[in-house]
Scaffold this active site. Structure first.
Site, PDB file in Angstrom:
ATOM      1  N   GLU A  48       0.822  -1.211   0.000  1.00 11.74           N
ATOM      2  CA  GLU A  48       0.000   0.000   0.000  1.00 11.74           C
ATOM      3  C   GLU A  48       0.859   1.266   0.000  1.00 11.74           C
ATOM      4  O   GLU A  48       0.527   2.249  -0.669  1.00 11.74           O
ATOM      5  CB  GLU A  48      -0.938   0.000   1.213  1.00 11.74           C
ATOM      6  N   CYS A 203     -12.141   2.505 -15.048  1.00 12.75           N
ATOM      7  CA  CYS A 203     -12.515   3.915 -14.877  1.00 12.75           C
ATOM      8  C   CYS A 203     -11.265   4.781 -14.793  1.00 12.75           C
ATOM      9  O   CYS A 203     -11.076   5.547 -13.845  1.00 12.75           O
ATOM     10  CB  CYS A 203     -13.374   4.061 -13.621  1.00 12.75           C
ATOM     11  N   CYS A 210     -16.329   2.276 -20.424  1.00 17.29           N
ATOM     12  CA  CYS A 210     -17.655   2.284 -19.808  1.00 17.29           C
ATOM     13  C   CYS A 210     -18.484   1.050 -20.162  1.00 17.29           C
ATOM     14  O   CYS A 210     -19.286   0.588 -19.347  1.00 17.29           O
ATOM     15  CB  CYS A 210     -18.396   3.553 -20.210  1.00 17.29           C
ATOM     16  N   CYS A 213     -18.134  -1.692 -17.592  1.00 16.51           N
ATOM     17  CA  CYS A 213     -18.311  -1.326 -16.188  1.00 16.51           C
ATOM     18  C   CYS A 213     -19.613  -1.892 -15.638  1.00 16.51           C
ATOM     19  O   CYS A 213     -20.652  -1.863 -16.322  1.00 16.51           O
ATOM     20  CB  CYS A 213     -18.301   0.198 -16.062  1.00 16.51           C
ATOM     21  N   CYS A 219     -24.358   5.103 -14.235  1.00 15.89           N
ATOM     22  CA  CYS A 219     -23.314   6.099 -14.034  1.00 15.89           C
ATOM     23  C   CYS A 219     -23.763   7.463 -14.554  1.00 15.89           C
ATOM     24  O   CYS A 219     -24.122   7.609 -15.731  1.00 15.89           O
ATOM     25  CB  CYS A 219     -22.036   5.664 -14.746  1.00 15.89           C
TER      26      CYS A 219
END
Length: 386
Positions: A48, A203, A210, A213, A219
């Protein structure tokens, strides 16, 4: 495209968001990254921190080398800072490496070598913010905590049509509230990974995919044709430019390096001495450089001896997030057979080729060092690699 996530259409978008995202992640998300499929908080934390503002493909080799050298938090905590910085060299944002080292030491000294499971406690450790703490706690301990990194902000802004630059306190508070409201009651690791994967793979900033997605039918950005304008971009400012003259002071086969202060750019790394104060944007001539070099050598507390030659090297430009740095290196060859004694040998050192290769250097400084060894052109000038 049709998949499991598209079959879950009951209720409002907010009600079905988590379930649809988890279903999409199971079928289309990333499952084979080196830091996945583990509950080891140390490995999760390391990934991370490395992934902050850095692409996955760039991180993977660094992550492997770090684990090989520092297999657990105790090994990292007990390592010299120079070793940590050397392994981090080239990954950028060097305050992360310093905080990584300090965080490992705090975990060992104050938490018995085990990362806390509570996100709020994790967020008090060096280099760990609210979103990173939530990711570590979710992946390692199934904690009920929301993440809100750049990818997640982009997803939320587009899917829910949130206007305004996400970096402003008002919009960020709105996004935190939304992110927390969308959390599922179970399956937090899959949900958290799904948020990361969706923002990183479909994204994206430039060309969102799109049609693939799980939220293409709901959206707001997609339905209103605002995929390219959401999230709202940060207001642009003119990027400042800085000019710095650096000295490649060579005595025999060794070059003089200085350790930079922990604060500021390249903190804790080894770099070339700089002429202070720096010149402005105009080119410094040879006579001016020689005059200023004498004063700089005195400031180092070192009698460098007579200068045999001074040669300008081809400069290079390095772009930081907030400014552009123009480096103008000068090769200064001394007329000495051995390296002069230094007054502060803890933070200054004469390094040969092997020492340079092993040291933690900023990327542009390493380019200069590599050019010195490898790229002498026919006219006597050293050409920096592109």
């Amino acid at each position: 495209m049709k998949d499991a996530s598209h079959d879950i259409k009951t209720g409002t978008l907010a009600d079905t968001f988590a379930e649809r995202l988890i279903a999409w992640q199971a079928e289309h998300g990333r499952h084979d990254l080196p830091w996945q499929n583990t509950r080891d908080a140390y490995r999760i934390w390391l990934s991370e921190i490395m992934l902050q503002q850095t692409q996955v493909a760039t991180v993977i080799p660094y992550y492997g080398r770090f684990l090989e050298r520092f297999p657990d938090v105790a090994a990292l905590a007990s390592a010299p800072q120079d070793d940590v910085m050397a392994l981090w060299s080239g990954l950028g944002y060097y305050s992360r490496a310093r905080n990584l080292h300090r965080c490992a030491q705090v975990v060992v000294a104050e938490h018995g070598g085990r990362f806390p499971s509570d996100p709020q406690t994790l967020a008090t450790l060096p280099g760990i913010g609210r979103s990173t703490a939530a990711a570590i706690a979710a992946f390692a301990y199934d904690a009920h905590a929301a993440i809100l990194d750049g990818n997640v902000k982009r997803v939320l802004a587009r899917v829910f049509g949130i206007e305004g630059f996400p970096g402003t306190p008002k919009i960020e508070r709105e996004m935190w509230a939304l992110a927390e409201s969308l959390l599922p009651t179970s399956g937090l690791p899959a949900y958290t990974q799904g948020m990361m994967d969706l923002g990183a793979t479909l994204c994206g900033r430039g060309k969102p995919r799109c049609g693939e997605c799980p939220f293409d039918g709901d959206c707001v950005a997609h339905s209103t044709g605002r995929e390219r304008t959401l999230p709202t971009a940060k207001p642009k400012k003119a990027q400042p430019e800085r000019y710095v003259d650096v000295l490649v002071i060579r005595a025999g086969e060794r070059v003089l390096f200085e350790r930079r202060p922990d604060s500021g750019i390249w903190g804790g790394l080894w770099s070339l001495p700089e002429l202070t104060p720096p010149t402005d944007a105009r080119d410094a001539d040879d006579a001016v450089l020689r005059q200023r070099l004498t004063g700089h050598a005195a400031a180092l507390g070192a009698k460098l001896g007579p200068v045999q030659s001074v040669m300008p090297l081809h400069g290079l430009t390095h772009v930081f997030t907030h400014f552009k740095l123009h480096l103008r290196p000068w090769l200064v060859t001394l007329s000495v057979s051995s390296t002069p004694t230094l007054a502060d040998d803890a933070n200054r050192a004469w390094l040969d080729g092997a020492g340079v290769a092993a040291a933690g250097l900023p990327s542009p400084i390493r380019k200069i060092a590599d050019a010195l060894c490898l790229n002498t052109s026919g006219d006597g000038q050293l050409s920096l690699p592109a």
